[in-house]
Design a protein around this motif. Structure first.
Motif, PDB file in Angstrom:
ATOM      1  N   TYR A   1     -11.546 -10.477  -9.375  1.00  0.00           N
ATOM      2  CA  TYR A   1     -11.790  -9.827  -8.102  1.00  0.00           C
ATOM      3  C   TYR A   1     -12.329  -8.411  -8.286  1.00  0.00           C
ATOM      4  O   TYR A   1     -12.069  -7.756  -9.303  1.00  0.00           O
ATOM      5  N   ASP A   2     -13.062  -7.948  -7.291  1.00  0.00           N
ATOM      6  CA  ASP A   2     -13.576  -6.595  -7.252  1.00  0.00           C
ATOM      7  C   ASP A   2     -12.812  -5.831  -6.157  1.00  0.00           C
ATOM      8  O   ASP A   2     -12.773  -6.289  -5.009  1.00  0.00           O
ATOM      9  N   PRO A   3     -12.115  -4.727  -6.465  1.00  0.00           N
ATOM     10  CA  PRO A   3     -12.248  -3.990  -7.712  1.00  0.00           C
ATOM     11  C   PRO A   3     -11.285  -4.419  -8.809  1.00  0.00           C
ATOM     12  O   PRO A   3     -11.542  -4.186  -9.975  1.00  0.00           O
ATOM     13  N   HIS A   4     -10.119  -5.044  -8.458  1.00  0.00           N
ATOM     14  CA  HIS A   4      -9.119  -5.328  -9.472  1.00  0.00           C
ATOM     15  C   HIS A   4      -8.471  -6.682  -9.220  1.00  0.00           C
ATOM     16  O   HIS A   4      -8.444  -7.176  -8.101  1.00  0.00           O
TER      17      HIS A   4
ATOM     18  N   ILE B   1      -5.838  -3.053 -17.956  1.00  0.00           N
ATOM     19  CA  ILE B   1      -5.106  -4.228 -17.468  1.00  0.00           C
ATOM     20  C   ILE B   1      -6.073  -5.306 -16.990  1.00  0.00           C
ATOM     21  O   ILE B   1      -5.895  -6.503 -17.265  1.00  0.00           O
ATOM     22  N   ASP B   2      -7.115  -4.895 -16.278  1.00  0.00           N
ATOM     23  CA  ASP B   2      -8.099  -5.858 -15.783  1.00  0.00           C
ATOM     24  C   ASP B   2      -8.772  -6.606 -16.926  1.00  0.00           C
ATOM     25  O   ASP B   2      -9.075  -7.800 -16.813  1.00  0.00           O
ATOM     26  N   GLU B   3      -9.020  -5.890 -18.015  1.00  0.00           N
ATOM     27  CA  GLU B   3      -9.655  -6.530 -19.170  1.00  0.00           C
ATOM     28  C   GLU B   3      -8.656  -7.392 -19.931  1.00  0.00           C
ATOM     29  O   GLU B   3      -8.973  -8.496 -20.386  1.00  0.00           O
ATOM     30  N   MET B   4      -7.426  -6.888 -20.069  1.00  0.00           N
ATOM     31  CA  MET B   4      -6.394  -7.598 -20.837  1.00  0.00           C
ATOM     32  C   MET B   4      -5.999  -8.901 -20.167  1.00  0.00           C
ATOM     33  O   MET B   4      -5.748  -9.911 -20.836  1.00  0.00           O
TER      34      MET B   4
ATOM     35  N   SER C   1       1.940   3.732 -12.444  1.00  0.00           N
ATOM     36  CA  SER C   1       1.047   2.589 -12.266  1.00  0.00           C
ATOM     37  C   SER C   1       1.835   1.321 -12.578  1.00  0.00           C
ATOM     38  O   SER C   1       2.661   1.307 -13.495  1.00  0.00           O
ATOM     39  N   THR C   2       1.580   0.283 -11.814  1.00  0.00           N
ATOM     40  CA  THR C   2       2.328  -0.969 -11.961  1.00  0.00           C
ATOM     41  C   THR C   2       1.369  -2.149 -12.007  1.00  0.00           C
ATOM     42  O   THR C   2       0.439  -2.234 -11.200  1.00  0.00           O
TER      43      THR C   2
ATOM     44  N   HIS D   1       0.819 -28.302  -9.804  1.00  0.00           N
ATOM     45  CA  HIS D   1      -0.150 -27.230  -9.967  1.00  0.00           C
ATOM     46  C   HIS D   1       0.464 -26.068 -10.730  1.00  0.00           C
ATOM     47  O   HIS D   1       1.686 -25.917 -10.818  1.00  0.00           O
ATOM     48  N   VAL D   2      -0.409 -25.257 -11.289  1.00  0.00           N
ATOM     49  CA  VAL D   2      -0.037 -24.020 -11.950  1.00  0.00           C
ATOM     50  C   VAL D   2      -0.955 -22.929 -11.405  1.00  0.00           C
ATOM     51  O   VAL D   2      -2.177 -23.116 -11.356  1.00  0.00           O
ATOM     52  N   THR D   3      -0.394 -21.809 -10.979  1.00  0.00           N
ATOM     53  CA  THR D   3      -1.218 -20.720 -10.456  1.00  0.00           C
ATOM     54  C   THR D   3      -0.740 -19.387 -11.011  1.00  0.00           C
ATOM     55  O   THR D   3       0.440 -19.212 -11.343  1.00  0.00           O
ATOM     56  N   VAL D   4      -1.672 -18.429 -11.100  1.00  0.00           N
ATOM     57  CA  VAL D   4      -1.324 -17.062 -11.448  1.00  0.00           C
ATOM     58  C   VAL D   4      -2.220 -16.129 -10.641  1.00  0.00           C
ATOM     59  O   VAL D   4      -3.409 -16.399 -10.445  1.00  0.00           O
ATOM     60  N   HIS D   5      -1.642 -15.045 -10.138  1.00  0.00           N
ATOM     61  CA  HIS D   5      -2.375 -13.999  -9.432  1.00  0.00           C
ATOM     62  C   HIS D   5      -1.905 -12.655  -9.983  1.00  0.00           C
ATOM     63  O   HIS D   5      -0.704 -12.463 -10.219  1.00  0.00           O
ATOM     64  N   THR D   6      -2.819 -11.725 -10.198  1.00  0.00           N
ATOM     65  CA  THR D   6      -2.444 -10.417 -10.729  1.00  0.00           C
ATOM     66  C   THR D   6      -2.704  -9.326  -9.704  1.00  0.00           C
ATOM     67  O   THR D   6      -3.624  -9.424  -8.888  1.00  0.00           O
ATOM     68  N   TYR D   7      -1.874  -8.286  -9.778  1.00  0.00           N
ATOM     69  CA  TYR D   7      -1.939  -7.186  -8.816  1.00  0.00           C
ATOM     70  C   TYR D   7      -1.753  -5.848  -9.542  1.00  0.00           C
ATOM     71  O   TYR D   7      -0.629  -5.349  -9.637  1.00  0.00           O
ATOM     72  N   PRO D   8      -2.822  -5.237 -10.049  1.00  0.00           N
ATOM     73  CA  PRO D   8      -2.701  -3.881 -10.607  1.00  0.00           C
ATOM     74  C   PRO D   8      -2.704  -2.861  -9.471  1.00  0.00           C
ATOM     75  O   PRO D   8      -3.442  -3.006  -8.494  1.00  0.00           O
ATOM     76  N   GLU D   9      -1.856  -1.830  -9.560  1.00  0.00           N
ATOM     77  CA  GLU D   9      -1.846  -0.785  -8.539  1.00  0.00           C
ATOM     78  C   GLU D   9      -1.312   0.495  -9.150  1.00  0.00           C
ATOM     79  O   GLU D   9      -0.672   0.487 -10.204  1.00  0.00           O
ATOM     80  N   SER D  10      -1.583   1.616  -8.481  1.00  0.00           N
ATOM     81  CA  SER D  10      -1.081   2.897  -8.968  1.00  0.00           C
ATOM     82  C   SER D  10      -0.715   3.789  -7.792  1.00  0.00           C
ATOM     83  O   SER D  10      -1.264   3.665  -6.698  1.00  0.00           O
TER      84      SER D  10
END
Length: 263
Positions: free
Chosen positions: A72-75, A40-43, A130-131, A114-123
């Motif tokens: 961001y580190d880690p995800h 997901i982080d790569e995609m 995993s979501t 403005h246009v913004t996007v933030h991603t949140y991978p979690e498990s």
């Protein structure tokens, strides 16, 4: 066709489109969970998200003034664009209730927008769920409208569940001094989605028309376990395990859709 609204000065209405998309996955082992998060982080890294938002700006007929992006580190990743309305409005009625383009049909700082996007991978450490969540906001002033970008955005992500909010804020005056709290008629966010998209999702509306506030929830109708298990094939699972995973995934999706925990 609805007659053009003749305004006194600049269109001061702010049109805000906010939505969350969720991609749900089952990863049985810790190694599979880590592999899913890395995938997901790569995609959806900052570079890919920047390209998606650049396409959004083109769709709504705006100019990019400035872009800030960060992995961001880690995800996770974030992108923010400031945008400006074109000197000449794009052709056609940009607020007409019709779907915008899909990703395959496509051959930022915004000024006051403005246009913004933030991603949140979690498990989940125990349940194997995993979501991936992406929060996207498109806020515009003037003639341009974010609604034409909605169809494209839903198809740019693997969207199992989508929650969408659209609101028109403020007012603008016409040449006679009358205040207008919206510059286009609207009945539902669903009117801005293609027929195929509406058929693929179960949808629920909560609209407050007098406040120009529109809310739509979407969840995929079709469930194919192969699309949700990561690192294995559904055919390789025994029936008892497949049924258990199916039940866990369905519960997770319904909890997100209804915004509450289920027994």
């Amino acid at each position: 066709m609805e007659p053009k609204l003749e305004l006194h000065g600049f269109n001061n209405l702010t049109k805000s489109l906010s939505f969350n998309i969720y991609d749900i996955c089952y990863a049985r082992t810790e190694e599979q969970r880590q592999a899913y998060i890395e995938y997901i982080d790569e995609m959806y890294n900052a570079e890919r998200l920047t390209q998606i938002l650049t396409d959004v700006v083109k769709i709504i007929g705006a100019n990019i003034l400035n872009i800030a992006h960060q992995d961001y580190d880690p995800h996770g990743a974030s992108v923010t664009m400031l945008i400006a309305e074109h000197e000449e409005a794009p052709e056609g009625n940009i607020s007409e209730a019709s779907p915008g383009p899909l990703p395959e049909t496509l051959v930022g700082h915004l000024d006051k927008s403005h246009v913004t996007v933030h991603t949140y991978p979690e498990s989940h450490p125990y349940e194997g769920i995993s979501t991936f969540r992406a929060d996207i906001d498109v806020s515009t002033c003037g003639l341009i409208s974010p609604l034409k970008a909605l169809n494209y955005l839903i198809h740019s992500f693997d969207s199992d569940i989508v929650t969408v909010d659209y609101r028109v804020r403020g007012f603008t005056r016409d040449v006679n001094g009358k205040k207008h709290y919206s510059d286009h008629e609207m009945s539902s966010i669903q009117d801005y989605l293609t027929e195929d998209t509406r058929a693929a999702y179960q949808m629920m509306d909560v609209n407050v028309y007098q406040d120009n506030l529109f809310h739509t929830k979407m969840i995929l109708r079709e469930f194919n376990l192969d699309n949700y298990v990561f690192g294995v094939n559904a055919a390789d699972l025994d029936k008892e395990e497949a049924d258990d995973i199916h039940q866990r995934l369905q519960k997770e999706m319904l909890e997100i859709f209804y915004s509450r925990n289920l027994p």
